[in-house]
Write a protein that holds these residues in place. Structure first.
Motif, PDB file in Angstrom:
ATOM      1  N   LEU A 170       0.873  -1.168   0.000  1.00 27.90           N
ATOM      2  CA  LEU A 170       0.000   0.000   0.000  1.00 27.90           C
ATOM      3  C   LEU A 170       0.911   1.218   0.000  1.00 27.90           C
ATOM      4  CD1 LEU A 170      -2.562   1.637   0.019  1.00 27.90           C
ATOM      5  CD2 LEU A 170      -2.618   1.423   2.508  1.00 27.90           C
ATOM      6  N   SER A 171       0.952   1.880  -1.109  1.00 25.37           N
ATOM      7  CA  SER A 171       1.826   3.053  -1.266  1.00 25.37           C
ATOM      8  C   SER A 171       1.054   4.171  -1.926  1.00 25.37           C
ATOM      9  CB  SER A 171       3.057   2.692  -2.110  1.00 25.37           C
ATOM     10  OG  SER A 171       3.828   1.706  -1.429  1.00 25.37           O
ATOM     11  N   ILE A 172       1.257   5.385  -1.436  1.00 29.28           N
ATOM     12  CA  ILE A 172       0.532   6.542  -1.961  1.00 29.28           C
ATOM     13  C   ILE A 172       1.542   7.641  -2.254  1.00 29.28           C
ATOM     14  CG2 ILE A 172      -1.249   8.271  -1.477  1.00 29.28           C
ATOM     15  CD1 ILE A 172      -2.557   6.215   0.418  1.00 29.28           C
ATOM     16  N   ASN A 173       1.685   7.988  -3.512  1.00 29.54           N
ATOM     17  CA  ASN A 173       2.650   9.013  -3.938  1.00 29.54           C
ATOM     18  C   ASN A 173       2.254  10.355  -3.327  1.00 29.54           C
ATOM     19  OD1 ASN A 173       4.085  11.012  -5.280  1.00 29.54           O
ATOM     20  ND2 ASN A 173       4.239   9.785  -7.157  1.00 29.54           N
ATOM     21  N   SER A 174       3.005  10.768  -2.321  1.00 28.68           N
ATOM     22  CA  SER A 174       2.678  12.013  -1.598  1.00 28.68           C
ATOM     23  C   SER A 174       3.804  13.025  -1.732  1.00 28.68           C
ATOM     24  CB  SER A 174       2.416  11.692  -0.116  1.00 28.68           C
ATOM     25  OG  SER A 174       1.469  10.652   0.000  1.00 28.68           O
ATOM     26  N   ASN A 175       4.585  12.899  -2.829  1.00 34.72           N
ATOM     27  CA  ASN A 175       5.667  13.871  -3.054  1.00 34.72           C
ATOM     28  C   ASN A 175       5.078  15.272  -3.239  1.00 34.72           C
ATOM     29  OD1 ASN A 175       8.210  12.176  -3.322  1.00 34.72           O
ATOM     30  ND2 ASN A 175       6.801  11.109  -4.689  1.00 34.72           N
ATOM     31  N   ASP A 202       0.580   3.828   9.586  1.00 33.54           N
ATOM     32  CA  ASP A 202      -0.626   4.319   8.929  1.00 33.54           C
ATOM     33  C   ASP A 202      -1.036   3.459   7.741  1.00 33.54           C
ATOM     34  OD1 ASP A 202      -1.882   6.377   6.687  1.00 33.54           O
ATOM     35  OD2 ASP A 202      -2.634   6.596   8.732  1.00 33.54           O
ATOM     36  N   LEU A 203      -0.033   3.098   6.909  1.00 31.78           N
ATOM     37  CA  LEU A 203      -0.320   2.376   5.669  1.00 31.78           C
ATOM     38  C   LEU A 203       0.135   0.917   5.714  1.00 31.78           C
ATOM     39  CD1 LEU A 203       0.991   5.155   3.244  1.00 31.78           C
ATOM     40  CD2 LEU A 203      -1.394   4.767   3.950  1.00 31.78           C
ATOM     41  N   ASP A 241       9.041   7.236   9.336  1.00 30.96           N
ATOM     42  CA  ASP A 241       9.449   6.465   8.160  1.00 30.96           C
ATOM     43  C   ASP A 241       8.594   6.856   6.952  1.00 30.96           C
ATOM     44  OD1 ASP A 241       7.324   4.975   9.618  1.00 30.96           O
ATOM     45  OD2 ASP A 241       7.485   3.566   7.941  1.00 30.96           O
ATOM     46  N   GLU A 242       9.275   7.070   5.822  1.00 33.19           N
ATOM     47  CA  GLU A 242       8.547   7.409   4.593  1.00 33.19           C
ATOM     48  C   GLU A 242       8.477   6.233   3.630  1.00 33.19           C
ATOM     49  OE1 GLU A 242      10.964  10.668   2.834  1.00 33.19           O
ATOM     50  OE2 GLU A 242      11.739   9.131   1.461  1.00 33.19           O
ATOM     51  N   ASN A 243       9.284   5.201   3.929  1.00 34.42           N
ATOM     52  CA  ASN A 243       9.449   4.127   2.946  1.00 34.42           C
ATOM     53  C   ASN A 243       9.902   2.897   3.717  1.00 34.42           C
ATOM     54  OD1 ASN A 243       9.962   2.705   0.620  1.00 34.42           O
ATOM     55  ND2 ASN A 243      11.398   4.217  -0.232  1.00 34.42           N
ATOM     56  N   THR A 244       9.099   1.846   3.775  1.00 34.97           N
ATOM     57  CA  THR A 244       9.454   0.678   4.606  1.00 34.97           C
ATOM     58  C   THR A 244       9.105  -0.617   3.897  1.00 34.97           C
ATOM     59  OG1 THR A 244       9.214   1.864   6.708  1.00 34.97           O
ATOM     60  CG2 THR A 244       8.962  -0.519   6.795  1.00 34.97           C
ATOM     61  N   SER A 260       5.112  -3.997   1.877  1.00 38.69           N
ATOM     62  CA  SER A 260       5.865  -2.780   1.575  1.00 38.69           C
ATOM     63  C   SER A 260       4.924  -1.573   1.545  1.00 38.69           C
ATOM     64  CB  SER A 260       6.581  -2.905   0.218  1.00 38.69           C
ATOM     65  OG  SER A 260       5.645  -3.234  -0.795  1.00 38.69           O
ATOM     66  N   THR A 261       5.510  -0.406   1.867  1.00 42.00           N
ATOM     67  CA  THR A 261       4.727   0.821   1.868  1.00 42.00           C
ATOM     68  C   THR A 261       5.639   2.014   1.711  1.00 42.00           C
ATOM     69  OG1 THR A 261       3.209   2.210   3.150  1.00 42.00           O
ATOM     70  CG2 THR A 261       4.793   0.904   4.409  1.00 42.00           C
ATOM     71  N   THR A 262       5.255   2.948   0.888  1.00 38.96           N
ATOM     72  CA  THR A 262       6.010   4.180   0.702  1.00 38.96           C
ATOM     73  C   THR A 262       5.079   5.346   0.413  1.00 38.96           C
ATOM     74  OG1 THR A 262       7.805   5.313  -0.464  1.00 38.96           O
ATOM     75  CG2 THR A 262       6.422   3.839  -1.789  1.00 38.96           C
TER      76      THR A 262
END
Ligand SMILES: NC(=O)C1=CN([C@@H]2O[C@H](COP(=O)(O)OP(=O)(O)OC[C@H]3O[C@@H](n4cnc5c(N)ncnc54)[C@H](OP(=O)(O)O)[C@@H]3O)[C@@H](O)[C@H]2O)C=CC1
Ligand SMILES: O=C1OC[C@@H](O)[C@H](O)[C@H]1O
Length: 390
Positions: A170-175, A202-203, A241-244, A260-262
């Protein structure tokens, strides 16, 4: 079969943020729309740590429950005699103290995910609920979807043989549009360590939910094993953490889960690649993004034969065709209480604790730490997390 006299559950809503609004709008949907004729829900009280005015404005936002009591503090909510169960909708940082506040007042609790910040806190919540004979459940709503129930049934039936690996993301591009940062202010709950911010809590709990409900939950009770954990994280400038990435190994079952999540990329911008792959000896089940609210899955046999199934969330025409999917977990709470159960068999207390242990170990390996105020497992009714000053 329902007796024609549905069991009614009276809810007290703790906090008035985004998910509280979504959850309440789901509670206001007619159970008949989802074929639930044995339970119904009433929102009888709402509390905002900001003010009772904000709680009153919240009722306008959800466009319903206008006769609910409105409070300007959480301590007032948990002593309302008309409330059966509290829905804790504060940031993860607050879950332990807020849930303890409700349990100590004798209320059943549905607490948002992630359950707590540490495994010790989760254990303390469970001990307290057990000692007080109160219902307690972590609101991992995805587990209660008909889609998730069907996927678990397919695995149990042997449709894909022995499951050896589950891969979930579960990853959400939040750049941020500009610069190298994320789009959240440093004070936002998604990245603020004071609010237990970060991707994992959270994710990451969602890909881990798919790892656990396919590699742990379906095992016979006596065979369930906590996984060994290997993890790595990249830290954001705030320290969250932003990326795990987390590898869970279940040696007793010869299986591995990869979660995985980022916040730096999407699971799949085109949404054609499955967010979850559950891989067995006779084929695999693919669950499509987002991992927290999938509405499509695909069964692919070893010989390549494949079938896709759409499972949309029911929408209530009387509520502007609203239907997000949080009503399923609310119905579970009502049925558990109706039947005298303190925990849900779909997400038992022990499993919530093991998942918290897994996330805590991953955060430790990733070098992520949180302040004592939000990691202590000592209940304090005067904590600023309960009095609204934090
Ligand atoms: N199941 C799901 O799909 C989702 C679950 N969540 C979970 O729900 C929880 C809340 O998330 P979300 O609703 O998005 O968060 P919001 O920031 O939108 O709302 C959090 C609410 O908590 C209360 N609060 C109390 N103290 C604080 C504080 N110090 N800082 C911020 N808020 C505070 C506030 O309500 P008030 O002022 O009224 O007290 C605030 O509105 C999280 O645990 C998250 O993981 C979130 C999104 C989706
Ligand atoms: O539970 C959640 O699901 C959707 C995400 O956007 C949100 O941050 C998370 O809390």
């Amino acid at each position: 079969m329902a007796s024609g006299n549905p069991y009614t559950l009276k809810w007290g809503i703790m906090a008035t943020g985004g998910i509280a609004e979504t959850f309440c709008k789901d509670l206001l949907c007619s159970p008949a729309v989802r074929g639930a004729d044995d339970v119904r829900h009433e929102i009888v009280a709402v509390a905002s740590s900001s003010s009772s005015k904000r709680a009153a404005e919240f009722l306008q936002k959800i466009n319903g429950a206008f006769d609910a009591k409105t409070y300007g503090s959480y301590p007032e909510l948990v002593v309302d005699p008309n409330v059966d169960i509290i829905y804790v909708a504060t940031p993860h940082s607050h879950h332990f103290q807020n849930t303890m506040l409700a349990l100590e007042a004798g209320k059943h609790v549905l607490c948002e995910k992630a359950f707590t910040v540490t495994a010790a806190q989760a254990k303390k919540l469970v001990e307290t609920a057990k000692a007080k004979n109160l219902f307690l459940m972590e609101a991992v709503w995805t587990r209660y979807f008909p889609l998730s129930i069907k996927v678990r049934e397919l695995i149990t039936s042997g449709e894909i043989g022995t499951v050896f690996r589950t891969i979930g993301d579960l990853s959400i591009n939040s750049n941020a549009e500009e610069g190298n940062g994320l789009s959240f202010a440093d004070s936002h709950r998604m990245v603020n360590p004071d609010l237990a911010g970060g991707a994992t809590l959270d994710l990451g709990v969602y890909p881990l939910t798919w790892v656990f409900q396919t590699l742990y939950h379906l095992q016979p009770e006596q065979d369930k094993e906590a996984p060994t954990v290997i993890a790595s994280s990249n830290k954001y400038t705030t320290g969250a953490d932003e990326n795990t990435a987390i590898i869970c190994s279940f040696p007793g079952h010869n299986s591995i889960g990869i979660a995985s999540t980022t916040m730096r990329a999407d699971t799949d911008p085109e949404n054609v690649v499955p967010a979850v792959r559950i891989q067995g000896s006779k084929g695999e089940i693919q669950v499509f993004a987002p991992a927290y609210r999938p509405t499509k899955y695909r069964v692919v046999k070893k010989n390549g034969e494949a079938q896709t199934f759409d499972v949309p969330q029911p929408a209530d025409p009387a509520r502007n065709n609203w239907g997000h999917g949080m009503f399923w977990e609310a119905d579970e709470c009502a049925r558990c209480l109706r039947d005298g159960k303190l925990e849900s068999a779909t997400l038992p207390w022990k499993e919530s604790i093991v998942i918290m242990e897994t996330m805590e170990e991953a955060l430790r390996q990733g070098g992520i730490t949180y302040p004592e105020l939000i990691t202590t497992d000592v209940y304090d009714p005067k904590s600023p997390l309960n009095t609204g000053n934090q």
